[in-house]
Write a protein that holds these residues in place. Structure first.
Motif, PDB file in Angstrom:
ATOM      1  N   SER A 132       0.822  -1.208   0.000  1.00  0.00           N
ATOM      2  CA  SER A 132       0.000   0.000   0.000  1.00  0.00           C
ATOM      3  C   SER A 132       0.857   1.260   0.000  1.00  0.00           C
ATOM      4  O   SER A 132       0.594   2.221  -0.736  1.00  0.00           O
ATOM      5  N   GLN A 133       1.891   1.252   0.819  1.00  0.00           N
ATOM      6  CA  GLN A 133       2.760   2.428   0.898  1.00  0.00           C
ATOM      7  C   GLN A 133       3.535   2.636  -0.391  1.00  0.00           C
ATOM      8  O   GLN A 133       3.696   3.777  -0.847  1.00  0.00           O
ATOM      9  N   VAL A 134       4.011   1.546  -0.991  1.00  0.00           N
ATOM     10  CA  VAL A 134       4.704   1.661  -2.267  1.00  0.00           C
ATOM     11  C   VAL A 134       3.767   2.201  -3.345  1.00  0.00           C
ATOM     12  O   VAL A 134       4.182   2.959  -4.229  1.00  0.00           O
ATOM     13  N   CYS A 135       2.489   1.838  -3.243  1.00  0.00           N
ATOM     14  CA  CYS A 135       1.501   2.338  -4.204  1.00  0.00           C
ATOM     15  C   CYS A 135       1.150   3.801  -3.976  1.00  0.00           C
ATOM     16  O   CYS A 135       0.420   4.393  -4.773  1.00  0.00           O
ATOM     17  N   GLY A 136       1.658   4.366  -2.889  1.00  0.00           N
ATOM     18  CA  GLY A 136       1.465   5.794  -2.656  1.00  0.00           C
ATOM     19  C   GLY A 136       0.317   6.149  -1.744  1.00  0.00           C
ATOM     20  O   GLY A 136      -0.152   7.290  -1.753  1.00  0.00           O
ATOM     21  N   PHE A 137      -0.136   5.202  -0.925  1.00  0.00           N
ATOM     22  CA  PHE A 137      -1.235   5.477  -0.002  1.00  0.00           C
ATOM     23  C   PHE A 137      -0.715   5.792   1.396  1.00  0.00           C
ATOM     24  O   PHE A 137       0.283   5.214   1.852  1.00  0.00           O
ATOM     25  N   ASN A 138      -1.373   6.707   2.061  1.00  0.00           N
ATOM     26  CA  ASN A 138      -1.221   6.865   3.505  1.00  0.00           C
ATOM     27  C   ASN A 138      -2.039   5.747   4.134  1.00  0.00           C
ATOM     28  O   ASN A 138      -3.261   5.815   4.164  1.00  0.00           O
ATOM     29  N   LEU A 179      -6.601   0.272   5.185  1.00  0.00           N
ATOM     30  CA  LEU A 179      -7.318   1.262   4.398  1.00  0.00           C
ATOM     31  C   LEU A 179      -6.329   2.231   3.757  1.00  0.00           C
ATOM     32  O   LEU A 179      -5.355   2.649   4.394  1.00  0.00           O
ATOM     33  N   GLY A 180      -6.618   2.571   2.512  1.00  0.00           N
ATOM     34  CA  GLY A 180      -5.887   3.639   1.843  1.00  0.00           C
ATOM     35  C   GLY A 180      -6.870   4.729   1.485  1.00  0.00           C
ATOM     36  O   GLY A 180      -7.577   4.636   0.476  1.00  0.00           O
ATOM     37  N   LYS A 181      -6.958   5.750   2.346  1.00  0.00           N
ATOM     38  CA  LYS A 181      -7.955   6.812   2.154  1.00  0.00           C
ATOM     39  C   LYS A 181      -7.396   8.035   1.437  1.00  0.00           C
ATOM     40  O   LYS A 181      -8.150   8.861   0.950  1.00  0.00           O
ATOM     41  N   SER A 182      -6.067   8.160   1.423  1.00  0.00           N
ATOM     42  CA  SER A 182      -5.453   9.332   0.796  1.00  0.00           C
ATOM     43  C   SER A 182      -4.085   8.955   0.274  1.00  0.00           C
ATOM     44  O   SER A 182      -3.548   7.897   0.607  1.00  0.00           O
ATOM     45  N   ARG A 183      -3.507   9.824  -0.535  1.00  0.00           N
ATOM     46  CA  ARG A 183      -2.211   9.554  -1.146  1.00  0.00           C
ATOM     47  C   ARG A 183      -1.092  10.315  -0.432  1.00  0.00           C
ATOM     48  O   ARG A 183      -1.326  11.371   0.175  1.00  0.00           O
TER      49      ARG A 183
END
Length: 631
Positions: free
Chosen positions: A384-390, A407-411
């Motif tokens: 998720s973090q590599v994909c750019g999600f907070n 959850l990935g709610k923002s970038r």
């Protein structure tokens, strides 16, 4: 005179002070783990109070004296009346609203030096008027006796005036017999969880209200559930997941001032109930799964469910969708943050990981200092973090051992940096590809492990890299039921004879009940090729033995011969339907055929056939016509 109750610590517990405060924090912040009538609590105030401020707070007639009387019984009066207090107020959130608009609260006074906590319950009406429950004040203290034995003590002013409603105000017997021992256990173990507390990202009071509403609204699904899976587990689990998402989206709507309901796609939707609930509650969306379920026909046309295989690629991007959902999505789980990131900059995701998959097959462990589950959650977090999600993590309240969601709610980057982020994603995915061949992602999906919400049909074209292996559309049964009958009978006879050769015991010594073997000891009786065949089945030998319920009882990894005369059945036995004399006999009695002393029952009292003449063919009743379930 204050009343005293006490529970001692184990003899090997030498200094439980640190564990005591950890245990108290569990009771303060998560009382629902022991008081099942609570959904949780909300801390509304926390600060230090001087003795004067405390007296002002307890200005109710006689309340200050009552508290001081209780607190001074195990301690020095001078110290307590002059020292500062750690003060907090918690509001109880019951599972079902039994208090109307009134709030039931508790003031909590901590004295760290004296290792004691005082609880002062009170009720607050809609106008803010406070009514203290003086007779229900209690104190918990850690103390050591003259023999240097540690104990927890519960002090109350009196037993006679104690008032209980079983929710915010437990009865005195429960506090002394349930809470005190549990606090001692928590203090002794003093474990720290690998994961966050449940519902750490949501307002618990809103979750409780929505959950009770949905549970009442969709409880009828339990009665008409046409699948072979446990209806109570799956219905109420999906109700809980839907509740979580609805409250999450309501909070997001308020925070971002959204004007439309969030849309969603549930990838690997399985039975589709989550899609049905979210759609009924006003959110546009659909579910996709490779295999159609019988229950889909019950939902009605407003619930959009598509029978289609999913292969990560350009053909499975959702640029107009707000949220992608992966609820026990198995081999799709690591791909969902990728699919969300590549669908659009505004697309968010929710995943509830279960079975352990990498991008191209089974997830291979790399760290031995973590549980396998924790390591896998950390891996999906890294994806998720590599994909750019907070990336945010939470723990859900569902009847499952796999309860952690991500959850990935923002970038974590701005739109102009999309190309850089995409290169980072691509490099990471490529780095996870096996160097020698492709490992098939062949993990069974049933039981508590997962919903069977999987993508099992191979497709070609438009993928993001060679190597991803969707599963077969037809799920192979791997619970030992498909093994040859003569093979099963041979294993059963080998283990049963080994048990019978051991010295039996119990009240019925006239009939050989056999001894016991651990599952590993039972496995040692079998040939390597037999073990290999069992290893290919999920659960292996233990599953086979449990399937042969007539012959064996398996508890805690130990195997016994089942004695059907046993008057004290286990909890598992009590949940099963009772066998009645004269029932339809469709299977032979193993004990009549194989036990040296035969069956302990006469033929007329045995649920199984004593000889071929008692066997009768099974006639299955026609299935009830499924009714459409449209709310």
């Amino acid at each position: 005179m204050p009343k005293l109750f006490q529970h001692k610590f184990p003899d090997n517990c030498s200094s439980p002070q640190r564990g005591f405060w950890s245990a108290i924090d569990v009771w303060l912040k998560k009382p629902h783990v022991i008081n099942k009538r609570l959904c949780g609590v909300k801390e509304t105030e926390s600060r230090d109070l001087s003795a004067g401020e405390l007296r002002l707070f307890l200005a109710d007639d006689g309340l200050h004296e009552a508290v001081m009387s209780l607190c001074c019984s195990p301690s020095s009066p001078t110290h307590l009346q002059n020292s500062p207090w750690s003060f907090s107020v918690r509001t109880f959130i019951p599972k079902t609203n039994c208090y109307g608009q009134n709030l039931h609260k508790e003031a909590v006074l901590k004295d760290f030096e004296r290792e004691q906590v005082t609880f002062i319950p009170f009720e607050e009406d809609v106008e803010g008027k406070v009514s203290f429950k003086k007779s229900n004040i209690y104190l918990i203290q850690l103390c050591t006796e003259a023999t240097e034995e540690w104990a927890l003590q519960l002090h109350v002013l009196t037993e006679d005036g104690w008032v209980s409603d079983g929710v915010a105000c437990p009865n005195l017997f429960w506090l002394s017999s349930e809470l005190l021992p549990k606090l001692v256990r928590w203090a002794t173990e003093s474990k720290t969880s690998e994961f966050k507390s449940t519902l750490s990202l949501l307002p618990v009071e809103k979750y409780s209200l929505v959950y009770q509403h949905l549970k009442e609204k969709y409880k009828a699904m339990v009665k008409v559930w046409p699948e072979v899976t446990d209806p109570e587990k799956f219905v109420y689990e999906d109700v809980a997941i839907a509740t979580y998402l609805l409250v999450l989206w309501a909070e997001e709507t308020a925070e971002k001032s959204l004007t439309t309901r969030q849309s969603f796609v549930d990838l690997g939707c399985g039975n589709g109930l989550l899609v049905h609930i979210l759609t009924n509650e006003g959110h546009p969306g659909k579910g996709i799964d490779v295999r159609r379920r019988r229950i889909w026909d019950m939902y009605g046309p407003q619930t959009v469910l598509q029978e289609k295989a999913i292969t990560p690629g350009e053909t499975f991007l959702f640029p107009d969708t707000d949220w992608l959902i992966g609820n026990h999505s198995d081999e799709l789980t690591p791909w969902i943050p990728v699919m969300a990131a590549r669908s659009s900059y505004s697309c968010r995701y929710f995943v509830l990981p279960c079975c352990f998959f990498d991008f191209y097959g089974k997830y291979q462990r790399r760290q031995s200092n973590k549980s396998q589950y924790k390591e896998y959650i950390d891996f999906i977090t890294e994806v998720s973090q590599v994909c750019g999600f907070n990336t945010e993590e939470d723990c859900m309240r569902i009847p499952s051992t796999k309860r952690v969601c991500l959850l990935g709610k923002s970038r974590s980057y701005q739109p102009p940096d999309e190309a850089v982020s995409e290169r980072r994603r691509t490099h990471f995915i490529q780095s996870r590809q096996p160097s020698s061949g492709v490992q098939r992602s062949d993990i069974r999906t049933d039981g508590d492990c997962c919903h069977g919400n999987t993508n099992r049909e191979d497709t070609s074209g438009g993928t993001w890299g060679a190597g991803f292996q969707p599963r077969d559309k037809v799920e192979r049964v791997r619970n030992c039921a498909a093994l040859p009958r003569d093979f099963i009978d041979k294993v059963v006879l080998r283990v049963a004879n080994a048990l019978l050769e051991k010295t039996g015991g119990g009240s019925c010594s006239d009939w050989n009940q056999g001894g016991s073997l651990s599952v590993s000891e039972a496995a040692g009786l079998l040939e390597p090729e037999t073990l290999q065949l069992l290893k290919n089945e999920c659960g292996g030998l233990q599953t086979l033995l449990k399937n042969n319920y007539q012959v064996f009882k398996v508890e805690g990894g130990v195997v016994y011969i089942r004695d059907w005369r046993d008057a004290t059945p286990s909890k598992a036995d009590r949940r099963r339907k009772q066998i009645t004399p004269g029932a339809l006999k469709t299977r032979s009695c193993w004990f009549h055929d194989h036990h040296p002393q035969g069956c302990p029952f006469q033929a007329q009292n045995c649920a199984f056939a004593h000889g071929p003449e008692e066997l009768r063919p099974s006639t299955r009743p026609l299935k009830k016509k499924m009714k459409s379930f449209v709310s």
